[in-house]
Design a protein around this motif. Sequence first.
Motif, short mmCIF file in Angstrom:
data_model
loop_
_atom_site.label_atom_id
_atom_site.label_comp_id
_atom_site.label_asym_id
_atom_site.label_seq_id
_atom_site.Cartn_x
_atom_site.Cartn_y
_atom_site.Cartn_z
N ASN A 1 0.15 -0.24 -5.44
CA ASN A 1 -0.38 -0.77 -4.19
C ASN A 1 -0.19 -2.27 -4.04
OD1 ASN A 1 -1.59 1.61 -2.88
ND2 ASN A 1 -2.79 1.68 -4.77
N PRO B 1 0.82 -1.21 0.00
CA PRO B 1 0.00 0.00 0.00
C PRO B 1 0.86 1.27 0.00
CG PRO B 1 -0.13 -1.12 2.12
CD PRO B 1 0.66 -2.00 1.20
N GLU B 2 0.44 2.21 -0.82
CA GLU B 2 1.08 3.52 -0.91
C GLU B 2 2.59 3.43 -1.19
OE1 GLU B 2 -0.12 6.10 2.30
OE2 GLU B 2 -2.06 5.09 2.41
#
Length: 163
Positions: free
Chosen positions: A58, A36-37
């Motif tokens: 992601n 994620p991110e």
Amino acid sequence: MPPFYDIYGFSKNRTAAFIEEFISKFTDRNSIESWPECEIHIYPNEDYGIKEKFISVNSLTEVISFGIKNPQLGFSFYLGKSKTHRDIKDIILKFTFDGYVIVGLSIEANLANGQDNKTNANKLKETLLQNPQIIDALTGIEEGPVDDFEEFMEVKKRYTTPK
């Protein structure tokens, strides 16, 4: 932090099937899917006319897909420690600027008793070379992944030329 042997296999087969096969052989694929991110960092490369850029992702699936869809872009992606091989401290994907892919493994250069871990590094190199899609391999110490096939061969020569 101890020095590491970096074992790289070079393949002209920049495909999801090849990359997934490599990842699955050396770690639990499902456990490393989520990023994620995260960002892919495309380093500038004057030889290939590439400017620096950052691509948001992601998941590992997105990383692999981006690398395959953009064969003119080179970037490294470090997957971390193996979930299935305790001696592998990092698993590396390097998408080269000339459209190929390098798969890599890092292990500590010294065993707990202080002995050189080159035997294990060579075993991993031989394991990589068992895959017919890997056309060449090298083992180096603290050797970052290269940008293209020509550079790969230059680094390999450094490690195979008698002193």
